[in-house]
Design a protein around this motif. Sequence first.
Motif, PDB file in Angstrom:
ATOM      1  N   LEU A  21      50.946  45.131  43.262  1.00  0.00           N
ATOM      2  CA  LEU A  21      51.219  43.969  42.422  1.00  0.00           C
ATOM      3  C   LEU A  21      51.328  42.699  43.252  1.00  0.00           C
ATOM      4  O   LEU A  21      50.708  41.680  42.948  1.00  0.00           O
ATOM      5  CB  LEU A  21      52.500  44.188  41.617  1.00  0.00           C
ATOM      6  N   LEU A  22      52.106  42.768  44.327  1.00  0.00           N
ATOM      7  CA  LEU A  22      52.309  41.602  45.183  1.00  0.00           C
ATOM      8  C   LEU A  22      51.008  41.231  45.909  1.00  0.00           C
ATOM      9  O   LEU A  22      50.643  40.058  46.003  1.00  0.00           O
ATOM     10  CB  LEU A  22      53.430  41.884  46.186  1.00  0.00           C
ATOM     11  N   SER A  23      50.310  42.246  46.404  1.00  0.00           N
ATOM     12  CA  SER A  23      49.041  41.990  47.097  1.00  0.00           C
ATOM     13  C   SER A  23      48.007  41.422  46.137  1.00  0.00           C
ATOM     14  O   SER A  23      47.251  40.505  46.469  1.00  0.00           O
ATOM     15  CB  SER A  23      48.514  43.281  47.728  1.00  0.00           C
ATOM     16  N   GLY A  24      47.979  41.964  44.910  1.00  0.00           N
ATOM     17  CA  GLY A  24      47.034  41.470  43.906  1.00  0.00           C
ATOM     18  C   GLY A  24      47.292  40.022  43.548  1.00  0.00           C
ATOM     19  O   GLY A  24      46.358  39.237  43.343  1.00  0.00           O
ATOM     20  N   ALA A  25      48.571  39.646  43.471  1.00  0.00           N
ATOM     21  CA  ALA A  25      48.916  38.256  43.166  1.00  0.00           C
ATOM     22  C   ALA A  25      48.429  37.328  44.271  1.00  0.00           C
ATOM     23  O   ALA A  25      47.931  36.216  44.004  1.00  0.00           O
ATOM     24  CB  ALA A  25      50.417  38.117  42.977  1.00  0.00           C
ATOM     25  N   THR A  26      48.548  37.765  45.514  1.00  0.00           N
ATOM     26  CA  THR A  26      48.076  36.957  46.641  1.00  0.00           C
ATOM     27  C   THR A  26      46.559  36.793  46.599  1.00  0.00           C
ATOM     28  O   THR A  26      46.027  35.691  46.770  1.00  0.00           O
ATOM     29  CB  THR A  26      48.491  37.599  47.972  1.00  0.00           C
ATOM     30  N   VAL A  27      45.853  37.913  46.377  1.00  0.00           N
ATOM     31  CA  VAL A  27      44.387  37.856  46.284  1.00  0.00           C
ATOM     32  C   VAL A  27      43.963  36.927  45.159  1.00  0.00           C
ATOM     33  O   VAL A  27      43.050  36.100  45.315  1.00  0.00           O
ATOM     34  CB  VAL A  27      43.816  39.272  46.066  1.00  0.00           C
ATOM     35  N   PHE A  28      44.641  37.032  44.005  1.00  0.00           N
ATOM     36  CA  PHE A  28      44.283  36.201  42.851  1.00  0.00           C
ATOM     37  C   PHE A  28      44.509  34.719  43.145  1.00  0.00           C
ATOM     38  O   PHE A  28      43.674  33.876  42.805  1.00  0.00           O
ATOM     39  CB  PHE A  28      45.107  36.627  41.636  1.00  0.00           C
ATOM     40  N   SER A  29      45.628  34.386  43.762  1.00  0.00           N
ATOM     41  CA  SER A  29      45.928  32.975  44.027  1.00  0.00           C
ATOM     42  C   SER A  29      44.927  32.375  45.010  1.00  0.00           C
ATOM     43  O   SER A  29      44.484  31.226  44.847  1.00  0.00           O
ATOM     44  CB  SER A  29      47.360  32.819  44.555  1.00  0.00           C
ATOM     45  N   ILE A  30      44.540  33.149  46.018  1.00  0.00           N
ATOM     46  CA  ILE A  30      43.556  32.645  46.981  1.00  0.00           C
ATOM     47  C   ILE A  30      42.185  32.527  46.322  1.00  0.00           C
ATOM     48  O   ILE A  30      41.446  31.557  46.567  1.00  0.00           O
ATOM     49  CB  ILE A  30      43.509  33.562  48.216  1.00  0.00           C
ATOM     50  N   GLY A 322      38.880  35.287  48.889  1.00  0.00           N
ATOM     51  CA  GLY A 322      37.799  34.322  49.067  1.00  0.00           C
ATOM     52  C   GLY A 322      36.480  34.831  48.502  1.00  0.00           C
ATOM     53  O   GLY A 322      35.744  34.088  47.842  1.00  0.00           O
ATOM     54  N   LEU A 323      36.167  36.095  48.752  1.00  0.00           N
ATOM     55  CA  LEU A 323      34.924  36.676  48.242  1.00  0.00           C
ATOM     56  C   LEU A 323      34.919  36.727  46.719  1.00  0.00           C
ATOM     57  O   LEU A 323      33.910  36.426  46.075  1.00  0.00           O
ATOM     58  CB  LEU A 323      34.730  38.085  48.825  1.00  0.00           C
ATOM     59  N   ILE A 324      36.057  37.113  46.144  1.00  0.00           N
ATOM     60  CA  ILE A 324      36.151  37.171  44.683  1.00  0.00           C
ATOM     61  C   ILE A 324      35.979  35.768  44.089  1.00  0.00           C
ATOM     62  O   ILE A 324      35.272  35.576  43.093  1.00  0.00           O
ATOM     63  CB  ILE A 324      37.489  37.786  44.244  1.00  0.00           C
ATOM     64  N   GLY A 325      36.638  34.777  44.702  1.00  0.00           N
ATOM     65  CA  GLY A 325      36.522  33.401  44.216  1.00  0.00           C
ATOM     66  C   GLY A 325      35.099  32.879  44.300  1.00  0.00           C
ATOM     67  O   GLY A 325      34.587  32.272  43.361  1.00  0.00           O
ATOM     68  N   ALA A 326      34.429  33.139  45.437  1.00  0.00           N
ATOM     69  CA  ALA A 326      33.054  32.665  45.615  1.00  0.00           C
ATOM     70  C   ALA A 326      32.111  33.346  44.626  1.00  0.00           C
ATOM     71  O   ALA A 326      31.252  32.695  44.020  1.00  0.00           O
ATOM     72  CB  ALA A 326      32.597  32.917  47.047  1.00  0.00           C
ATOM     73  N   ALA A 327      32.284  34.664  44.462  1.00  0.00           N
ATOM     74  CA  ALA A 327      31.432  35.393  43.513  1.00  0.00           C
ATOM     75  C   ALA A 327      31.666  34.898  42.084  1.00  0.00           C
ATOM     76  O   ALA A 327      30.724  34.756  41.299  1.00  0.00           O
ATOM     77  CB  ALA A 327      31.710  36.892  43.609  1.00  0.00           C
ATOM     78  N   GLY A 328      32.931  34.612  41.762  1.00  0.00           N
ATOM     79  CA  GLY A 328      33.252  34.132  40.422  1.00  0.00           C
ATOM     80  C   GLY A 328      32.588  32.800  40.111  1.00  0.00           C
ATOM     81  O   GLY A 328      32.021  32.608  39.026  1.00  0.00           O
ATOM     82  N   VAL A 329      32.659  31.864  41.064  1.00  0.00           N
ATOM     83  CA  VAL A 329      32.039  30.552  40.847  1.00  0.00           C
ATOM     84  C   VAL A 329      30.523  30.692  40.731  1.00  0.00           C
ATOM     85  O   VAL A 329      29.895  30.059  39.874  1.00  0.00           O
ATOM     86  CB  VAL A 329      32.404  29.590  41.999  1.00  0.00           C
ATOM     87  N   TYR A 330      29.931  31.522  41.566  1.00  0.00           N
ATOM     88  CA  TYR A 330      28.476  31.689  41.526  1.00  0.00           C
ATOM     89  C   TYR A 330      28.026  32.258  40.182  1.00  0.00           C
ATOM     90  O   TYR A 330      27.068  31.767  39.567  1.00  0.00           O
ATOM     91  CB  TYR A 330      28.016  32.601  42.656  1.00  0.00           C
ATOM     92  N   LEU A 331      28.726  33.282  39.717  1.00  0.00           N
ATOM     93  CA  LEU A 331      28.340  33.927  38.461  1.00  0.00           C
ATOM     94  C   LEU A 331      28.607  33.048  37.243  1.00  0.00           C
ATOM     95  O   LEU A 331      27.846  33.062  36.276  1.00  0.00           O
ATOM     96  CB  LEU A 331      29.072  35.269  38.312  1.00  0.00           C
ATOM     97  N   LEU A 332      29.693  32.281  37.289  1.00  0.00           N
ATOM     98  CA  LEU A 332      30.100  31.499  36.120  1.00  0.00           C
ATOM     99  C   LEU A 332      29.456  30.116  36.056  1.00  0.00           C
ATOM    100  O   LEU A 332      29.204  29.601  34.962  1.00  0.00           O
ATOM    101  CB  LEU A 332      31.625  31.343  36.105  1.00  0.00           C
ATOM    102  N   PHE A 333      29.190  29.508  37.227  1.00  0.00           N
ATOM    103  CA  PHE A 333      28.805  28.097  37.222  1.00  0.00           C
ATOM    104  C   PHE A 333      27.437  27.785  37.814  1.00  0.00           C
ATOM    105  O   PHE A 333      26.852  26.759  37.452  1.00  0.00           O
ATOM    106  CB  PHE A 333      29.860  27.261  37.960  1.00  0.00           C
ATOM    107  N   ASN A 334      26.940  28.595  38.721  1.00  0.00           N
ATOM    108  CA  ASN A 334      25.691  28.223  39.380  1.00  0.00           C
ATOM    109  C   ASN A 334      24.557  28.075  38.366  1.00  0.00           C
ATOM    110  O   ASN A 334      24.262  29.001  37.606  1.00  0.00           O
ATOM    111  CB  ASN A 334      25.307  29.263  40.431  1.00  0.00           C
TER     112      ASN A 334
END
Length: 392
Positions: A21-30, A322-334
């Motif tokens: 839970l704590l690790s997931g919150a950190t990954v999500f925030s980053i 960082g990888l999740i964030g980059a993949a999310g932006v690419y899939l949603l916005f590119n």
Amino acid sequence: MFDQIAAVTLINLRSIPQRALLSGATVFSIALVVMVLLGFLAMSSGFSKTMQGTGSADVAVMLRTGSQTELNSGLSVDQVRLIEEAPGVARDANGAPIVSGELFVIVDGIKRASRTEANLPLRGVGPAAQSLRQGFTIIEGRTYEPGTNELIVGEGIIREFAGFDLGQTIRLGSNEWVVVGIFSTGGTVFDSEIWTDLTVIQNLYQRGTSVQSIRARLTSPEAIEELRAYAESDPRLNLDIQSEVDYFASQAGGTAMLITYLGVPLSIAMAIGALAGAWNTMYSSVDTRMREIATLRAIGFSGFAAAFGTMVESLALAGLGGLIGAAGVYLLFNGVSASTLGSSFTQVVFSFAVTPMSVLLGLGLALIVGLLGGIIPAIRAATVPLLAVHRS
């Protein structure tokens, strides 16, 4: 030493699910921080690509001296005629100069997505205007008839704004118009414009015979120097002359920088919050494994190995975010179409562009958060007292 580092690092990574839970919150925030940064960078990059990809090196744009945009420029029909006789200006097969005096007014459009009003450019152009735009093509319908209330609209307008479908009658200000054609210039800024006959705009908006800009095809890109020398030698031609490429490149800079300057401080502010989350996660990781770390120290493991393992865990969580964030932006916005206010206070339609450089910047920011968030917990891991092995 390397065996110790590898062993402690493996133990740390395997223990991550125990703090899911704590690790997931950190990954999500980053990931969120990276998405915000890349979103703004994709917007800035897409806008710049549209603006800087517009224009030709052998087309000259002329405005009144001191005018930064067409909006605050004003030229006379006599100046247009003088330019038609200028050296370096190309001529068509019939010997006519390829010159277009142009005038635009700001009209209201309704965005399809938000149903809000936005400024659009209604441009009056001369017969040579289409041949002065590289890649200009009527993709649906036909061009307007001179002297009539007929419009052709760029495909960017069709994507982003309601009411401009082919054959539709639309009211702009106090006048009604009929959309008779849709044109494309291959994704340039001209696709964000509405065109009609110059004389119609001059009459309906009481502009007399004036124009705001003059465009001219040159015999070669180098011929712009001949044109400038000609204009400087004639006091009636009070003109700033640029190649179309340089003109749009200069127009792109201010808005693109504004988008970037809005996004970077917001991302940094969010990164500070993510840093606190990463620090808390790693501190908790060390705290819950105090006895384990002390035991390893007691049997000969070094404090450096404990610190290194903690840093790797922090960087791994940050890198994943960082990888999740980059993949999310690419899939949603590119490639997603959007519009924003350009330098002439009218909308420019463009597509978001996620570039490899922006992805690297996003991942770099994520790793910096992970690095800073792991330093203090790593120091704590390296200095765990050996007596902590007896903690109950």
